[in-house]
Design an enzyme around this catalytic site. Structure first.
Site, PDB file in Angstrom:
ATOM      1  N   HIS A  72       0.810  -1.212   0.000  1.00  0.00           N
ATOM      2  CA  HIS A  72       0.000   0.000   0.000  1.00  0.00           C
ATOM      3  C   HIS A  72       0.845   1.264   0.000  1.00  0.00           C
ATOM      4  CE1 HIS A  72      -4.059  -1.597   0.125  1.00  0.00           C
ATOM      5  NE2 HIS A  72      -3.609  -2.550   0.920  1.00  0.00           N
ATOM      6  N   HIS A 106     -39.205  12.232  39.875  1.00  0.00           N
ATOM      7  CA  HIS A 106     -39.364  11.061  39.019  1.00  0.00           C
ATOM      8  C   HIS A 106     -40.607  10.264  39.446  1.00  0.00           C
ATOM      9  CE1 HIS A 106     -35.377  11.901  37.527  1.00  0.00           C
ATOM     10  NE2 HIS A 106     -35.310  10.767  36.837  1.00  0.00           N
TER      11      HIS A 106
END
Length: 442
Positions: free
Chosen positions: A262, A421
């Site tokens: 490469h 909550h």
């Protein structure tokens, strides 16, 4: 190549060299990439033009950053029948493989009787980096852009470096357009990643960035994680051939040379074998095959730096070392290859038997060749089409299922000290007992 044997006095110490940090984590490269990223963030297009001239030797205007429709048409005209056939063959396998891997919406009932599930939507705007450098990687265009198109991404932005005259290889442009690219910019390196992450006057920012690249590209992706979503860390190529005495030395050698060509200088190749005879044959074959290759200078440089022929005691040791190295590509040329593969748990991709060279995965087999390197395979998988999809969980309760879940919810809220909550659920249950003026429950 570097040769080490389990009989060497310093075998253990030399094995530690193999697992040393790769170019993905080079502090010098990281600092240089950081400077480029900051420059693009601050100066935008002006920085892109200066950096392109500095690194690619191409003097461009802002308008020339964008590849035009005329260039796409020209690239299509230049594509001969053999190239069209090759692209079509690869595309067919890549698309079919990707469609099989798409995530699909689902829903089910949980223990409270509520509907829960997941939906999967494509990212609307993605960025894909296609390396240029010494080789125009048409295959990378197909193995990234195709996945984005199959996933349904509407805007597919591609950045790829140009040559000194500003040209982009027409074959790469043809493949990118055919695969589904909607925008292409002649822009490479860390500056391309920064442009897609931050956006400039010319290039709108993307939601997620994909694609392999040189160490500077990978460093930029690491630095920008959080500013933008990132696929994985695919850097310079790697292959590990795990072989016993049954392996064909010519085949093994050819595959080592293929991944070393490469040209970045950071590729890594390993032969891990239980056979001293095979090691010697591969060493000899390198001397025979290398002189015949056009990119022999690149290969030679890489083999001297990052090429290893390793003789281990037995197959268990070979498997252990392979998992430690976590190679991008792992070829298994040994008896019972499929059984051996079951024990390889860190490789990016596995190629079984004597007739499955890594090059098939690079080009035409179907799975994407964008894979983790530099040991990242221990934590990351390779690129798949579902990475172009956003997962969203979906929850739908009714009054009955809410009541069933309320007691547990209240307990969690009490322990955590989050009374708002708890109240957000209780108020709904209380409201269910009330009546509207029309006499209906709410």
């Amino acid at each position: 190549m570097n040769v080490i044997r389990h009989t060497d006095a310093n075998f253990t110490e030399r094995l530690q060299q193999l697992a040393a940090p790769s170019s993905l984590f080079d502090p010098v490269i990281e600092e240089r990439a950081r400077a480029i990223v900051e420059d693009v963030k601050i100066r935008g297009d002006a920085a892109l033009l200066e950096l392109t001239e500095r690194f690619d030797r191409a003097k461009l205007t802002v308008e020339q950053l964008t590849v035009t429709q005329a260039e796409f048409l020209s690239a299509a005209f230049k594509a001969d029948d053999s190239l069209r056939a090759a692209v079509a063959s690869a595309s067919k396998n890549i698309e079919a493989f990707s469609k099989k891997a798409l995530r699909k919406n689902w829903s089910a009932k949980n223990a409270h009787g509520a509907k829960v599930g997941e939906k999967f939507d494509p990212f609307q705007r993605v960025g894909i980096y296609i390396p240029g450098g010494t080789a125009p990687l048409m295959s990378t265009a197909l193995m990234t852009i195709t996945l984005a198109r199959v996933a349904g991404c509407k805007e597919i932005v591609v950045c790829t470096p140009c040559g000194p005259t500003g040209e982009i290889n027409p074959g790469l442009l043809y493949a990118a357009r055919l695969a589904g690219a909607t925008e292409v910019y002649r822009l490479g390196g860390a500056q391309a990643i920064a442009a897609m992450a931050y956006g400039t006057a010319t290039i709108k920012r993307v939601q997620k960035i994909f694609g392999p690249g040189n160490p500077y590209v990978v460093a930029a992706k690491r630095l920008l994680f959080g500013q933008v979503a990132i696929d994985l860390l695919p850097g310079p190529s790697e292959v590990l051939v795990l072989a016993d005495e049954t392996a064909n030395s010519k085949f093994a050698t050819a595959d080592l040379l293929a991944q070393a060509e490469h040209g970045s200088g950071h590729e890594r190749v390993w032969l891990v074998t239980t056979s001293g005879k095979l090691l010697k044959e591969v060493e000899k074959e390198i001397g025979l095959q290398l002189p015949k290759l056009s990119r022999r200078d690149f290969i030679q440089k890489d083999l001297e730096k990052n090429g290893w022929l390793i003789l281990v005691k037995n197959l268990d040791e070979a498997i252990k070392l392979t998992n430690q190295l976590a190679p991008e590509h792992c070829e298994i040329m040994a008896r019972g290859a499929s059984k051996v593969a079951e024990k390889i748990v860190t490789a990016g991709a596995i190629f079984l038997g004597s007739y499955s060279p890594t090059a098939l995965g690079d080009y035409v087999a179907g799975p994407s060749h964008t894979l983790p390197t530099g040991g990242a395979g221990a934590s990351f998988a390779g690129l798949t089409v579902d990475q172009f999809q956003r997962r969203t969980s979906v929850v739908e309760y009714d009054r009955t299922s809410l009541k069933k879940g309320l007691t547990a919810l209240q307990k969690f809220a009490d322990v955590e000290g989050l009374d708002a909550h708890k109240r957000s659920a209780e108020i709904r249950v209380e409201g269910a007992k009330a009546k509207t003026k029309a006499g209906r429950k709410i």
